[in-house]
Structure formats: structure tokens, C-alpha cells
Design an enzyme around this catalytic site. Structure first.
Site, PDB file in Angstrom:
ATOM      1  N   LYS A  34     -45.457   0.089 -24.737  1.00  0.00           N
ATOM      2  CA  LYS A  34     -46.002  -1.265 -24.735  1.00  0.00           C
ATOM      3  C   LYS A  34     -47.511  -1.244 -24.978  1.00  0.00           C
ATOM      4  O   LYS A  34     -48.030  -1.976 -25.820  1.00  0.00           O
ATOM      5  CB  LYS A  34     -45.680  -1.937 -23.404  1.00  0.00           C
ATOM      6  CG  LYS A  34     -46.037  -3.416 -23.363  1.00  0.00           C
ATOM      7  CD  LYS A  34     -45.885  -3.986 -21.953  1.00  0.00           C
ATOM      8  CE  LYS A  34     -44.449  -4.162 -21.530  1.00  0.00           C
ATOM      9  NZ  LYS A  34     -43.746  -5.216 -22.258  1.00  0.00           N
ATOM     10  N   ARG A 104     -48.031  -4.879 -15.950  1.00  0.00           N
ATOM     11  CA  ARG A 104     -46.693  -4.458 -16.394  1.00  0.00           C
ATOM     12  C   ARG A 104     -46.649  -2.955 -16.596  1.00  0.00           C
ATOM     13  O   ARG A 104     -47.604  -2.360 -17.087  1.00  0.00           O
ATOM     14  CB  ARG A 104     -46.364  -5.082 -17.744  1.00  0.00           C
ATOM     15  CG  ARG A 104     -46.070  -6.556 -17.714  1.00  0.00           C
ATOM     16  CD  ARG A 104     -45.565  -6.984 -19.075  1.00  0.00           C
ATOM     17  NE  ARG A 104     -44.984  -8.304 -19.049  1.00  0.00           N
ATOM     18  CZ  ARG A 104     -45.666  -9.417 -19.330  1.00  0.00           C
ATOM     19  NH1 ARG A 104     -46.946  -9.352 -19.651  1.00  0.00           N
ATOM     20  NH2 ARG A 104     -45.066 -10.589 -19.278  1.00  0.00           N
ATOM     21  N   GLY A 113     -36.224  -3.159 -18.009  1.00  0.00           N
ATOM     22  CA  GLY A 113     -35.915  -3.684 -16.676  1.00  0.00           C
ATOM     23  C   GLY A 113     -35.948  -2.654 -15.566  1.00  0.00           C
ATOM     24  O   GLY A 113     -35.567  -2.939 -14.440  1.00  0.00           O
ATOM     25  N   MET A 115     -38.624  -0.815 -14.448  1.00  0.00           N
ATOM     26  CA  MET A 115     -39.821  -0.728 -13.616  1.00  0.00           C
ATOM     27  C   MET A 115     -40.418  -2.118 -13.425  1.00  0.00           C
ATOM     28  O   MET A 115     -39.824  -3.114 -13.787  1.00  0.00           O
ATOM     29  CB  MET A 115     -40.779   0.258 -14.232  1.00  0.00           C
ATOM     30  CG  MET A 115     -40.239   1.681 -14.085  1.00  0.00           C
ATOM     31  SD  MET A 115     -41.358   2.914 -14.670  1.00  0.00           S
ATOM     32  CE  MET A 115     -41.575   2.441 -16.330  1.00  0.00           C
ATOM     33  N   HIS A 471     -10.480   3.732 -21.234  1.00  0.00           N
ATOM     34  CA  HIS A 471      -9.513   4.322 -22.158  1.00  0.00           C
ATOM     35  C   HIS A 471      -9.267   3.392 -23.343  1.00  0.00           C
ATOM     36  O   HIS A 471      -9.322   3.807 -24.503  1.00  0.00           O
ATOM     37  CB  HIS A 471      -8.214   4.581 -21.387  1.00  0.00           C
ATOM     38  CG  HIS A 471      -7.116   5.132 -22.228  1.00  0.00           C
ATOM     39  ND1 HIS A 471      -6.165   4.329 -22.806  1.00  0.00           N
ATOM     40  CD2 HIS A 471      -6.860   6.397 -22.622  1.00  0.00           C
ATOM     41  CE1 HIS A 471      -5.347   5.092 -23.503  1.00  0.00           C
ATOM     42  NE2 HIS A 471      -5.733   6.355 -23.397  1.00  0.00           N
ATOM     43  N   SER A 803     -10.286  23.146 -52.089  1.00  0.00           N
ATOM     44  CA  SER A 803     -10.431  21.869 -51.396  1.00  0.00           C
ATOM     45  C   SER A 803      -9.991  22.081 -49.951  1.00  0.00           C
ATOM     46  O   SER A 803      -8.884  22.551 -49.694  1.00  0.00           O
ATOM     47  CB  SER A 803      -9.561  20.801 -52.063  1.00  0.00           C
ATOM     48  OG  SER A 803      -9.625  19.617 -51.307  1.00  0.00           O
ATOM     49  N   CYS A 871     -10.617  17.249 -48.586  1.00  0.00           N
ATOM     50  CA  CYS A 871      -9.750  16.086 -48.755  1.00  0.00           C
ATOM     51  C   CYS A 871      -9.028  15.718 -47.460  1.00  0.00           C
ATOM     52  O   CYS A 871      -8.202  14.830 -47.437  1.00  0.00           O
ATOM     53  CB  CYS A 871      -8.763  16.295 -49.892  1.00  0.00           C
ATOM     54  SG  CYS A 871      -7.661  17.687 -49.602  1.00  0.00           S
ATOM     55  N   TYR A 891     -18.293  17.922 -53.387  1.00  0.00           N
ATOM     56  CA  TYR A 891     -17.904  16.525 -53.165  1.00  0.00           C
ATOM     57  C   TYR A 891     -17.143  16.391 -51.852  1.00  0.00           C
ATOM     58  O   TYR A 891     -16.714  17.396 -51.268  1.00  0.00           O
ATOM     59  CB  TYR A 891     -17.018  16.023 -54.328  1.00  0.00           C
ATOM     60  CG  TYR A 891     -15.674  16.697 -54.359  1.00  0.00           C
ATOM     61  CD1 TYR A 891     -14.607  16.190 -53.616  1.00  0.00           C
ATOM     62  CD2 TYR A 891     -15.471  17.888 -55.072  1.00  0.00           C
ATOM     63  CE1 TYR A 891     -13.387  16.834 -53.599  1.00  0.00           C
ATOM     64  CE2 TYR A 891     -14.253  18.527 -55.061  1.00  0.00           C
ATOM     65  CZ  TYR A 891     -13.207  17.996 -54.312  1.00  0.00           C
ATOM     66  OH  TYR A 891     -12.009  18.636 -54.271  1.00  0.00           O
TER      67      TYR A 891
END
Ligand code: PEP
Ligand code: MG
Length: 922
Positions: A34, A104, A113, A115, A471, A803, A871, A891
Site C-alpha cells: 500500500k 493503516r 482484512g 491487520m 469433494h 507420439s 496425443c 507439437y
């Protein structure tokens, strides 16, 4: 040695830079996020209420000494306050024109939030009287005063909140008012006295009237709050070191409620919903910040300020423009106008929707504010995903809300919009989805691993309990199912198969709409929209830039033969329609066509079955001859769709039993027929059962499939290769550029390839001779078995490309069944942290990834220009894509829908690892 400086005015940012050796990170560490932000804004010429920052070093010294300000600090704080008095023309603790300040906390990393803050420091009985004279607004002054007493009491003196809240509520009840705004000046005056009494009762001394005492105690309180429980817990959770300390920011208070020449507001420098380059925000005249947020009075649109205060508005626009250029991003600003004087209280990079993020990034690059590279790095792969997910039509949703159809709200656990009929257990949900083809919303109080089959079959999930890591939430996100959890207002009555909210009942089978993006649940059906990629012109521009980055030679540094551009993005597509979609999404090749999928078509399956069950080679050949034209025409369609791009066609992979009815089913048929005495067709069924039994394997995924099947029954792949090359030849004759690459699955040893590949190459040549055409082609293999990866050097002597089939490679490396693991234990492993991620979604770099890396290096030692791709499912996962880039693949190939995300991810990887040599990249 120079004395340590403990306090910096906001205007002394250069000195702070010097003190830390010039780097901004150091300034942030010294002045906090800040404080450095306020100083930076001041330097940018933005009118920030004057103030100063006490450094994090002072905080650490205070804490280390057991609660003593370091020598000289307090004196520096007083001197800085004097400077602020000079700049503002106000005086601290004086009745006429008093200076009030806020105090602050502000650490290097934001800890929202966690401190403490105290506002209106400097108020006492005398200055309050002075301010009444100055503003003529007693109500405002005594409200401000009671805020100080209350905040000071709670934060600095440690009096519990209720000690103030309870009497305030009781007072309001007594007066018969609901909100604070209804209280009068007299009421606040009374409450100031009451709050002072609370302080005396709790602490045994009076609320300090001396403003310097207030300031000193507030500074100390902020220092101490660094080690408060909330802050320590937050740092543990967020991984923030405990030795950074917090800075303390003391800043002049400004008031937007000093008459109709004053006001306050919040604004974004561009529209955070659409990204349009247009100021977006609200303000209120004669009001305080929280009035805007609380929505007590109707706010005005920011552009109306142009009429009410044209000069101020003009100045505001200029400042916002300067802030955008300074921070090179859309800003979310807070401002206050005090008697015609504009003050900027805060600026930070504004939150935005995915759509706005893309538009702003593209616009800012076009405006020259940022580079194209920065534009790309600003968009997260999830943003692209969101843009391609169905969303509710916003207007229809608004209408549903107006009509009172908003049913419940909960945690927005997994994004996207889902509309369906509610079912209250997993089995029913799955049955309705699979057998009745219904769109299903599965509703449960909470979910368990046994429910996963229902969740996967559902379009959306809704629970009344649990949070973002429950879950239900974890599973839904993993599988991309829209989900709202913890909608606690819903009462689920499993016995009567219904749910209710305040008496509004939804019965099983009725429709609801679940918005996993916002956490809302609506009654009935709300239309969804899924904008096509073509409609999203900004996204298209961004992806084009991403492709350009990936196509830059030299963006990867690599040994000769290895790719020096970034990754290309190919797609997995079995049919010409998929290939066309893939191409429209930007794929530049097909990395996997699973040919056997074509065998399942209704008119083909009986031929396939006849082929499998054939007793003689001639019978088998006859069936294959019938299949060949089907395959050929499929392949022609693929080559046409991908004109000029490589198309990898994989030869048959699954075990043959997959094409036949199940043993259980046949057995049941046979028994029923025998019991009922039905003779017609019985012999055929019995024979089929015998054949299926003969094909039975205990472990079919490790059985007769892939290349093993080709060796044992070469006729099938011989037909497939003939179909591939006839198709390629036919389209070549029609002017299409076909580039077939034949892929042999599941190789484990080079000897297997030595047996089959030359036979297939021979067929390819034969066909090309017969047709009298020539085109480029390759024969290669999938790497799906750890042994293949470890003997890649040998395999590459035969295979012309690799691949990675990472679905099987992960299965075989971990020894986890890809079909059962998630259901049985894998999700629990992830939930409990035994595995960091689901390895079937994100490549396990240490294990599977290590095999891949060895494979690429040894393969290219044998064949330097070996083409390597992926792939498996991982080809569309951003983290896995980065890994593919790092190990030097050519690729990635993924489902057509994931191609846009993959293009962006490939560019991210290229930018992130730019200039790093592949072999050294860790
Ligand atoms: C793989 O194993 O990763 C792969 C792509 O092949 P399939 O999923 O068809 O086994
Ligand atoms: Mg496989």
C-alpha cells in the site's frame, strides 16, 4: 554509516529507492504494498491525500525489541506529520481546520482484512467542536467521532466488538430505526458518550483525548497486529514469510460528505464486464465511501459527474488516463472530492471478466500500451476456456431474477451454465442421463466417491453443504461440470425426493438452471449461449499473435534437428467433421485419428464382427475387402479437411473383444434360450459365445492389442494402410496436399516394429506405384509403454516419428488402471495430497515426464529430426503443454475444443522459457 530512516513521506519515493539499491521489489518490501503504491501514485502526479509510511524495518525492530519503537522513529513520525500539516494547511489537534489522519497496515504482500486500520485519528472533544463549526454538519462530525472511539477501542485497546455493537443495536431498537443513516446528530452525540463509557468500563481509563497519544498507540497496534492470530494463519495459508513485517501508513483523511461540493465514488478505467474503453463507475455527492458500497442511496453513473462538476470530471479523466499509462493496465480507482478538490484514494489493477480481459489485452497492445507478448501473458488459459463454455444469456438471467425465480445461492465451485432436471442420487442421475437421455442436475447434501458416476453423467451439480474444496467441488472442476456447492438455504428431503427453500418445493424431475460461474440456482430453464470462436474477434486476434510467437524461429534454443520454434497445436479427430472443426479452431495437423472408432458405425460393425470371427484367411480377407471402401472414404474426408497439414492415422489398437457383445450378455441369452426351449439362432449364439470366450483375457489392456494384434493378425492393418494410401493418392489426384503419417500403437520393442513396419511400407509404395502418384508420408509409433521410452534410441532407428500416448504411458508407469483408478482411489489421493494432481490430467513430470524426456533425447540421438508429439489427454492441459515445450516436442495434439486453450498455453510456454536452452531447462 548513515542513520537508518524509519519514515518516508509519500513524496520521498526516490529516497526509498536509493535506500534499497534502486529496485522496486525492495521498495515494496520496505514500504509495503500500500505504502509503495501511494508513493508511486504521488510520483505519477496523482493527487493523493498527503501522508507518510513508517517502514517494515521499524515494525521488525519494534517486535524484536519486545515492544519499543526504534530510537528516532517517533521523532521522524512527528516531523513527517509537521510536513503533512504544511502541505494541507490543516493542523493536528487544533480546533480550527483540524487535520485528521488514518492509520493503516500494509505489508509487502496484500493480506486483505488481516491487520488493522483506525480512521479519524485526531478527533477529540475540541476538534469535533471545531469541525462542526467548519462543516456546519454536526451529524457527520459526531458520526466520525464515534467511529474513532469504536475503532480505537476495538483495534488499539482490544475491547471486543460486541461491547460497541450491542449498545448501538439496542439504541437503534429503542429509537425504532433500522439503519445507521436514520440516526440524527443528537443520537451520535449520545453514542459518542456511550462509547467513551464503554472504553472506561473495559480499560479503567478514558479514551485518550490527546491526538498524539492516539497516533502513537495506533502505530503500535498496527505493528502488533503483524503477529495477531488472523495474520499468522493467513501467512501460513498463503505461504508468506513471517519475517517481513508490516509498514504503517498515516494519511490525511478527506471527506466526501462536506456538502454538495463534495462526493465520493469508485470507478474502473475500462468496462470490467465488456472491456470497452470507457470509464465505468458510480459516485454520490455529499456522501462517504461506504454509502456508495452499501447502496443506501441510488448512486449516479460516473459520466453524470461531467455535468455536475465539469472541471473535476475532466481532471478525473486525465488522472485515470495517467494511471492507466503508468500501470499499463485497467485500474480500479477510489476517489473523494472534498469541497471541490479531487483526491485519489486508491488505485489497483481491476478485476475483469474473461471477455473483458481478452478485449483489453488486445486493445492495449493495439494502442501501444503493452506489447503483444504481454497481452498474451495477461490471459490465463482458464479465461479462454470460460469463453468457450456455455454461459447463461445475461438478459434471460436478469428476467428470471425479476420474476422471482432465483431459488438459492451457494459457492461458485465450477464455472459454466447447466440446465437440467433434478435427481437426488447418483444412480438415478446416471440412469436418467444415460438411458433416458435427459439433461440431469444431480442434487445431494454433499457427495462422496461413490457418487462420481452420477456426477459425471450430470450436466450440473448442486449441493447444500460443503465448500470450494469439498469433494463435489474438486470433482466438478476436474471434469468441467458446472457446480454450485454449499447452498445452505436448500432443504433436501431425500425420502420424499424433493428439495425446498422457504416452502418453495422442487420435486424430482423438475427443471432448474445452475450457474456455476456465479453460484446461483434458478427455477426453470434459462437459455444458454455458447458464442462460437468465429464470433470472438478479439480472442481470434490474440490467438493469432500466440501462433506468431510459437512460429518464431529461435524462440527455443535447441541442438541441430530439434525444433527451434515453439510448439504447434494439432488435434485428435476421428471424422472429417471433427477435423474441420479442429482446423477452424486453429489446429495445424491431426495428431491422432483413432481408426477403430469408425468400426463401430452400425453398418460396419457386423462386417467387423464377421472379420473377427472368420475361420479362414479367405473369409477374413473378404470381410476386410468390404471394410476398405468405408475406411478409404473416411480418410479422403480427413485429408481434404486438413489439406496441406499432416494427418496421423493410428492403426487398430483395442483388443478385438471390444467389437463383440459381452460374454455376460451372450451367456444370459444362451441360458434364456435354452430354458425357454428356443432353438432358432441358438447354435449361432452358442458359437459366438465360444469365440468371445476364446478371446477373453484376464488383463485385456495389457493383452492382445496394438502392435501385438497387428503381428498376430496382419491382414487388418494391411487393409488399413492400403485404405490410407489409396485415399491419399485419390485426393492428391484431385489437387489436395495429403500428408499421411501412419502410427503404430503400443510398441514395446523395436523387434515388433521390425516385423510389421516394412510390410506396411511395402503396401504404401505399391499403392503409390499403382496410382502413379507421390506424396510425403511417414511411418512412426506411439510411445505408451515405459520400455519403449527407455529404448527410444533403438526404436527411432525404425520409427520416423513418436507420439506420446500419455493415457497408456501414465497407466503403465504408475500401474494405475486408467478406467478404474479415479473411481476407486485416485480422487482421494488428490484430495489428501498423496498425489499433487490427477496424473491422468496433468503429466507427472518426475515419473512419466522423466521417461518422456529420456525418450526425446535418445530418439533424436539416433534420428536428429525425429518428429515428436503427444496425443494423450494431457495434450490439452496447460501445465503439461509447458512440459512438452520444455522437453523439445514438435507439437501437442488435443481434442478440437481444447485447441484454442492449447494455442495460448503453447505461446505462454514459449515466452516463459524464451532463450533457455532445451537441454538445460529445468
Ligand atoms: C493414449 O494412450 O494416450 C492414447 C492417446 O491412446 P488411447 O487413449 O486410444 O489408448
Ligand atoms: Mg493408448
Amino acid at each position: 554509516m548513515t542513520e537508518k530512516k524509519w519514515v518516508y513521506l509519500f513524496s520521498e519515493v526516490e529516497e526509498a529507492e536509493k535506500a534499497v539499491g534502486g529496485n522496486w521489489d525492495g521498495v515494496r518490501a520496505l514500504l509495503g504494498g500500500k505504502g509503495s503504491g501511494l508513493a508511486d501514485m504521488t510520483r505519477a502526479g496523482v493527487p493523493v491525500p498527503p501522508g507518510f509510511t513508517v517502514t517494515t524495518e521499524a515494525c521488525n525492530a519494534y517486535l524484536a525489541s519486545g515492544g519499543q519503537f526504534p530510537p528516532g522513529m517517533w521523532e521522524e513520525e512527528l516531523a513527517a506529520l509537521k510536513k503533512v500539516e504544511e502541505i494541507t494547511g490543516k493542523r493536528f489537534g487544533y480546533a480550527e481546520n483540524p487535520l485528521l489522519v488514518s492509520c493503516r497496515s500494509g505489508a509487502k504482500f496484500s493480506m486483505p482484512g488481516m491487520m488493522d486500520t483506525v480512521l479519524n485519528i485526531g478527533m477529540n472533544d475540541e476538534t469535533a467542536a471545531g469541525m462542526v463549526k467548519l462543516t456546519g454538519d454536526e451529524r457527520f462530525v459526531f458520526d466520525a467521532y464515534r467511529r474513532l472511539v469504536q475503532m480505537f477501542g476495538e483495534v488499539v485497546l482490544g475491547i471486543p466488538d460486541e461491547a460497541f455493537e450491542v449498545p448501538l443495536e439496542e439504541y437503534k431498537q429503542k429509537k425504532g430505526v433500522k439503519s445507521d443513516t436514520e440516526l440524527t446528530a443528537e443520537d451520535w452525540k449520545y453514542l459518542v458518550d456511550l462509547f467513551k463509557k464503554v472504553v472506561r468500563e473495559h480499560k479503567g481509563f478514558d479514551f485518550p483525548q490527546d491526538p498524539y497519544e492516539q497516533l502513537r498507540l495506533a502505530t503500535e497496534a498496527v505493528f502488533k497486529s503483524w503477529n495477531g492470530k488472523r495474520a499468522v494463519d493467513y501467512r501460513n495459508a498463503a505461504g508468506i514469510p513471517h519475517d517481513l513485517g508490516t509498514a504503517v501508513n498515516i494519511q490525511t483523511m478527506v471527506f466526501g460528505n462536506m456538502g454538495w461540493e463534495s462526493g465520493t465514488g469508485v470507478a474502473f478505467t475500462r468496462d470490467p464486464a465488456t472491456g470497452e474503453k470507457k470509464m465505468y463507475g458510480d459516485y454520490l455527492l455529499n456522501a462517504q465511501g461506504e454509502d456508495v458500497v452499501a447502496g443506501i442511496r441510488n448512486t449516479e453513473k460516473i459520466e453524470n459527474l461531467a455535468k455536475e462538476m465539469p472541471d473535476v470530471y475532466q481532471q478525473f479523466l486525465e488522472i485515470c488516463d495517467r494511471l492507466e499509462r503508468h500501470y499499463r493496465d485497467m485500474q480500479d480507482v477510489e476517489f473523494t472530492i472534498e469541497k471541490g478538490h479531487l483526491w485519489m484514494l486508491q488505485t489497483r489493477t481491476g478485476k475483469r471478466t474473461a471477455k473483458a480481459a481478452v478485449k483489453m489485452a488486445v486493445d492495449m497492445a493495439n494502442e501501444g500500451l503493452i506489447t503483444k507478448e504481454e497481452a498474451i501473458l495477461r490471459i490465463r488459459p482458464e479465461d479462454v476456456d470460460t469463453l468457450l463454455h456455455p454461459q447463461f444469456d445475461l438478459r434471460a438471467k436478469e428476467l428470471a431474477r425479476k420474476e422471482g425465480n432465483l431459488y438459492a445461492t451457494g459457492v461458485n465451485a465450477s464455472p459454466g451454465a447447466a440446465v437440467g432436471r433434478v435427481y437426488f442420487d447418483a444412480d438415478t442421475a446416471e440412469r436418467m442421463a444415460k438411458e433416458e437421455h435427459q439433461d440431469v442436475i444431480m442434487v445431494r447434501p454433499f457427495t462422496k466417491p461413490d457418487d462420481v458416476h452420477g456426477m459425471l453423467a450430470a450436466k450440473g451439480i448442486l449441493t447444500s453443504e460443503g465448500g470450494a474444496t469439498s469433494h463435489a467441488a474438486v470433482v466438478a472442476r476436474q471434469f468441467g461440470v458446472p457446480c454450485v456447492v454449499g447452498a445452505a438455504m436448500i432443504r433436501i428431503d431425500l425420502e420424499n425426493r424433493q428439495m425446498s427453500v422457504d416452502g418453495k418445493v422442487v420435486k424430482e424431475g423438475e427443471w432448474v438452471s445452475v450457474d456455476g460461474t456465479s453460484g446461483e440456482v434458478f427455477l426453470g430453464k434459462i437459455p444458454t449461449i455458447a458464442p462460437t470462436l468465429e464470433e470472438q474477434t478479439d480472442l481470434l486476434t490474440l490467438l493469432k499473435w500466440a501462433d506468431e510467437i510459437c512460429a518464431t524461429p529461435g524462440i527455443r534454443q535447441a541442438p541441430p534437428g530439434w525444433p527451434t520454434t515453439g510448439l504447434q497445436v494439432w488435434a485428435n479427430a476421428d471424422y472429417p467433421a471433427d477435423a474441420r472443426r479442429a482446423r477452424s479452431y486453429g489446429a495445424v495437423g491431426i495428431g491422432l485419428c483413432r481408426t477403430e472408432h469408425m468400426f463401430f458405425e452400425p453398418e460396419r460393425l457386423p462386417i467387423v464382427q464377421r472379420m473377427i470371427l472368420a475361420k479362414t484367411s479367405a473369409d477374413r480377407k473378404a470381410a476386410l475387402d468390404e471394410l476398405l471402401p468405408y475406411q478409404r472414404s473416411d480418410f479422403e474426408g480427413l485429408f481434404e479437411a486438413m489439406d496441406g497439414y499432416p494427418v496421423i492415422i493410428r492403426l487398430i489398437d483395442p483388443p478385438l473383444h471390444e467389437f463383440l457383445p459381452s460374454q455376460e450378455e451372450l451367456l444370459e441369452d444362451v441360458i434364456t434360450m435354452r430354458v425357454k426351449g428356443e432353438v432358432e439362432g441358438l447354435t449361432e449364439r452358442e458359437e459366438l459365445l465360444r469365440s468371445v470366450r476364446a478371446l477373453h483375457e484376464s488383463n485385456p489392456m495389457m493383452g492382445l492389442r496394438g502392435i501385438r494384434l497387428s503381428i498376430m493378425m496382419p491382414e487388418i492393418v494391411e487393409m488399413q494402410v492400403r485404405a490410407i494410401f489409396e485415399a491419399a493418392a485419390n485426393v492428391t489426384l484431385r489437387g489436395v496436399h495429403a500428408k499421411p503419417e501412419v502410427m503404430i500403437p503400443l510398441t514395446g520393442t523395436v523387434n515388433e516394429l521390425n516385423v510389421i513396419q516394412p510390410r506396411l511400407v511395402e503396401i504404401a509404395r505399391q499403392v503409390m506405384n499403382e496410382k502413379g502418384v507421390d506424396f510425403p508420408y511417414k511411418f512412426g509409433t506411439m510411445i505408451e509403454i515405459p520400455r519403449a521410452a527407455l529404448t527410444a534410441g533403438e526404436i527411432a532407428s525404425v520409427a520416423e516419428f513418436f507420439s506420446f500416448g500419455t493415457n497408456d504411458l501414465t497407466q503403465m508407469t504408475y500401474g494405475y488402471s486408467r478406467d478404474d483408478a479415479e473411481r476407486n482411489f485416485l480422487l482421494k489421493y488428490v484430495e489428501e495430497g498423496i498425489l499433487p494432481k490427477n496424473p491422468f490430467q496433468t503429466i507427472d513430470r518426475e515419473g512419466v515426464g522423466r521417461l518422456m524426456k529420456i525418450c526425446v533425447e535418445e530418439g533424436r540421438t539416433t534420428r536428429p529430426d525425429l518428429e515428436v508429439g503427444i496425443c494423450g489427454e494431457h495434450g490439452g492441459d496447460p501445465e503439461s503443454i509447458e512440459f512438452c515445450h520444455v522437453i523439445g516436442q514438435n507439437y501437442v495434439s488435443c481434442s478440437p475444443f481444447r485447441v484454442p486453450v492449447a494455442r495460448l498455453s503453447a505461446a505462454h510456454a514459449a515466452l516463459k522459457h524464451k532463450g533457455v536452452s532445451i537441454l538445460e531447462d529445468k
